[in-house]
Design a protein around this motif. Structure first.
Motif, PDB file in Angstrom:
ATOM      1  N   ILE A   1     -65.496 -34.464  11.606  1.00 24.01           N
ATOM      2  CA  ILE A   1     -65.461 -35.901  11.869  1.00 24.01           C
ATOM      3  C   ILE A   1     -64.141 -36.208  12.560  1.00 24.01           C
ATOM      4  N   CYS A   2     -64.043 -37.356  13.213  1.00 19.22           N
ATOM      5  CA  CYS A   2     -62.744 -37.841  13.670  1.00 19.22           C
ATOM      6  C   CYS A   2     -62.670 -39.330  13.375  1.00 19.22           C
ATOM      7  N   HIS A   3     -61.429 -39.830  13.225  1.00 17.00           N
ATOM      8  CA  HIS A   3     -61.254 -41.249  12.935  1.00 17.00           C
ATOM      9  C   HIS A   3     -59.882 -41.714  13.385  1.00 17.00           C
ATOM     10  N   SER A   4     -59.732 -43.032  13.442  1.00 17.10           N
ATOM     11  CA  SER A   4     -58.454 -43.655  13.768  1.00 17.10           C
ATOM     12  C   SER A   4     -58.075 -44.603  12.655  1.00 17.10           C
ATOM     13  N   GLU A   5     -56.761 -44.852  12.510  1.00 14.53           N
ATOM     14  CA  GLU A   5     -56.244 -45.760  11.487  1.00 14.53           C
ATOM     15  C   GLU A   5     -55.102 -46.571  12.068  1.00 14.53           C
ATOM     16  N   VAL A   6     -55.233 -47.893  12.026  1.00 16.26           N
ATOM     17  CA  VAL A   6     -54.235 -48.786  12.617  1.00 16.26           C
ATOM     18  C   VAL A   6     -54.010 -49.960  11.660  1.00 16.26           C
ATOM     19  N   SER A   7     -52.751 -50.216  11.318  1.00 12.42           N
ATOM     20  CA  SER A   7     -52.462 -51.393  10.490  1.00 12.42           C
ATOM     21  C   SER A   7     -52.769 -52.657  11.294  1.00 12.42           C
ATOM     22  N   THR A   8     -53.272 -53.673  10.603  1.00 14.27           N
ATOM     23  CA  THR A   8     -53.717 -54.886  11.280  1.00 14.27           C
ATOM     24  C   THR A   8     -52.532 -55.726  11.755  1.00 14.27           C
ATOM     25  N   GLU A   9     -52.815 -56.616  12.699  1.00 14.39           N
ATOM     26  CA  GLU A   9     -51.756 -57.435  13.294  1.00 14.39           C
ATOM     27  C   GLU A   9     -51.088 -58.349  12.269  1.00 14.39           C
ATOM     28  N   ASP A  10     -51.830 -58.779  11.255  1.00 18.15           N
ATOM     29  CA  ASP A  10     -51.257 -59.695  10.281  1.00 18.15           C
ATOM     30  C   ASP A  10     -50.566 -58.978   9.119  1.00 18.15           C
ATOM     31  N   THR A  11     -50.507 -57.649   9.169  1.00 16.95           N
ATOM     32  CA  THR A  11     -49.819 -56.891   8.125  1.00 16.95           C
ATOM     33  C   THR A  11     -48.315 -56.920   8.366  1.00 16.95           C
ATOM     34  N   THR A  12     -47.562 -57.379   7.380  1.00 16.54           N
ATOM     35  CA  THR A  12     -46.101 -57.395   7.487  1.00 16.54           C
ATOM     36  C   THR A  12     -45.457 -56.269   6.678  1.00 16.54           C
ATOM     37  N   THR A  13     -46.116 -55.872   5.596  1.00 20.34           N
ATOM     38  CA  THR A  13     -45.631 -54.779   4.756  1.00 20.34           C
ATOM     39  C   THR A  13     -46.784 -53.817   4.496  1.00 20.34           C
ATOM     40  N   LEU A  14     -46.516 -52.527   4.654  1.00 21.75           N
ATOM     41  CA  LEU A  14     -47.530 -51.503   4.429  1.00 21.75           C
ATOM     42  C   LEU A  14     -47.079 -50.616   3.285  1.00 21.75           C
ATOM     43  N   HIS A  15     -47.983 -50.424   2.306  1.00 19.22           N
ATOM     44  CA  HIS A  15     -47.597 -49.737   1.075  1.00 19.22           C
ATOM     45  C   HIS A  15     -48.851 -49.138   0.458  1.00 19.22           C
TER      46      HIS A  15
END
Length: 351
Positions: A128-142
């Motif tokens: 399989i293949c996939h992509s992962e991108v934090s959303t534009e409204d995300t200010t903190t990622l944890h």
């Protein structure tokens, strides 16, 4: 999530735990401490993650073969997550967030948001293949990104599975339990897995503790996200894993600090197969890994295509201008199977 190290290490695991501090362990299980190392998630502007598995000390806890822990990270500084399409074989990815949101798209035709308190499990099977991108409204990622090695009985399956589940928090005196995979303390997740295992978040109030009944056929690891945490009365550093082997039917987890604490509990029956793990592939031989790499580089049919990836560089591109992650060069030596130590504590504080 991808392992984006440009020179991914081939690890031959040997026994040898790290001793913990002096503590009162009378009548408690011994604990092996597995510390983390910091690695970049992408290019020069990428956020850093703390990796506890795999490493030379121990490469598997049950079928859990990869543990990344990240944040809380200020997205305005790190740029957030932007992992272009990349491949997987022979494993399942488990995404679990504490804060922020991530857009997931895979070649099985699945797209959706990874949100706090909601597990996303993607089973690669044969590829399989996939992509992962934090959303534009995300200010903190944890959160944490975890991989499960698939047994030989399912690692070649053509199906690309995807499951999503939001567990209901279970309150106990001094905290909460969220079981996202497997079963513990009478609470079960409906998500299908291919090996007997456990994954749960435990939240502990300041000064709280829990004596948690667990399956003695499982080995367990407790990953510390926050708090002044002890496992079996052994102090655990933040971002480290406290490991207990099979034969333990109760885990004492405590938060001795003045702030709330949080841990991720991982467990499972010892994985009976030796695995060869390199970059984003899990296989059984060097030849398999080399074939997977060649097929990915040739954009073969095994992995499919991610449709709709939008990275930080715009549609179809990440911040470094790549539309897909190229595989690193294979090492000049034969990649060998990971020989995990026996499912008992190696070293650690004396009882």
């Amino acid at each position: 999530m991808s392992n984006v190290e440009t020179r991914p290490e081939q690890v031959v695991c040997t026994a040898g735990g790290l001793p913990g501090p002096n503590c009162d362990q009378q009548g408690r299980s011994p604990v092996e401490i597995i510390t983390s190392r910091e690695v970049p998630l992408g290019g020069p502007r990428a956020m850093k993650v703390r990796r506890t598995l795999p490493q030379r000390q121990r490469s598997l806890i049950g079928p859990w073969c990869f543990v990344d822990h990240y944040g809380p990270a200020d997205v305005s500084v790190t740029g957030g997550m932007d992992v272009a399409p990349h491949p997987h074989t022979g494993l399942a990815t488990v995404s679990w967030l504490f804060e922020g949101a991530i857009q997931h798209i895979d070649s099985g035709g699945n797209a959706g948001l990874v949100l706090p308190g909601e597990v996303n499990l993607m089973t690669a099977g044969a590829g399989i293949c996939h992509s992962e991108v934090s959303t534009e409204d995300t200010t903190t990622l944890h959160g944490v990104q975890l991989w499960l090695a698939l047994p030989d009985s399912s690692r070649h399956q053509p199906e690309r599975e995807f499951e999503h589940y939001e567990p209901e928090p279970v309150d106990f005196d001094g905290g909460q339990l969220l079981v996202f995979l497997g079963e513990v303390w009478g609470t079960a997740s409906p998500v299908r897995t291919h090996s007997p295992l456990l994954g749960a978040e435990i939240r502990l109030d300041p000064g709280a503790s829990i004596d948690l009944p667990v399956d003695p056929a499982f080995e367990h690891g407790v990953l510390v996200d926050s708090g002044d945490i002890t496992l079996e009365n052994v102090e655990l550093p933040v971002a480290a894993i406290g490991y207990t082997g099979v034969g333990v039917d109760e885990l004492r987890i405590a938060n001795r600090g003045d702030e709330p604490g949080r841990v991720i509990l991982l467990g499972g029956e010892p994985f009976p197969e030796d695995i060869v793990m390199w970059w984003n592939f899990v296989g059984r031989t060097h030849e398999e890994i080399a074939r997977y790499r060649e097929e990915w580089q040739a954009e073969g049919d095994r992995f499919g295509v991610v449709d709709g990836y939008v990275g930080k560089g715009g549609p179809g591109q990440n911040a470094d201008g790549m539309g897909r992650l190229p595989a690193p060069r294979l090492p000049d030596v034969t990649i060998k199977a990971r020989k995990n130590p026996p499912p008992q504590v190696q070293g650690g504080p004396e009882a």
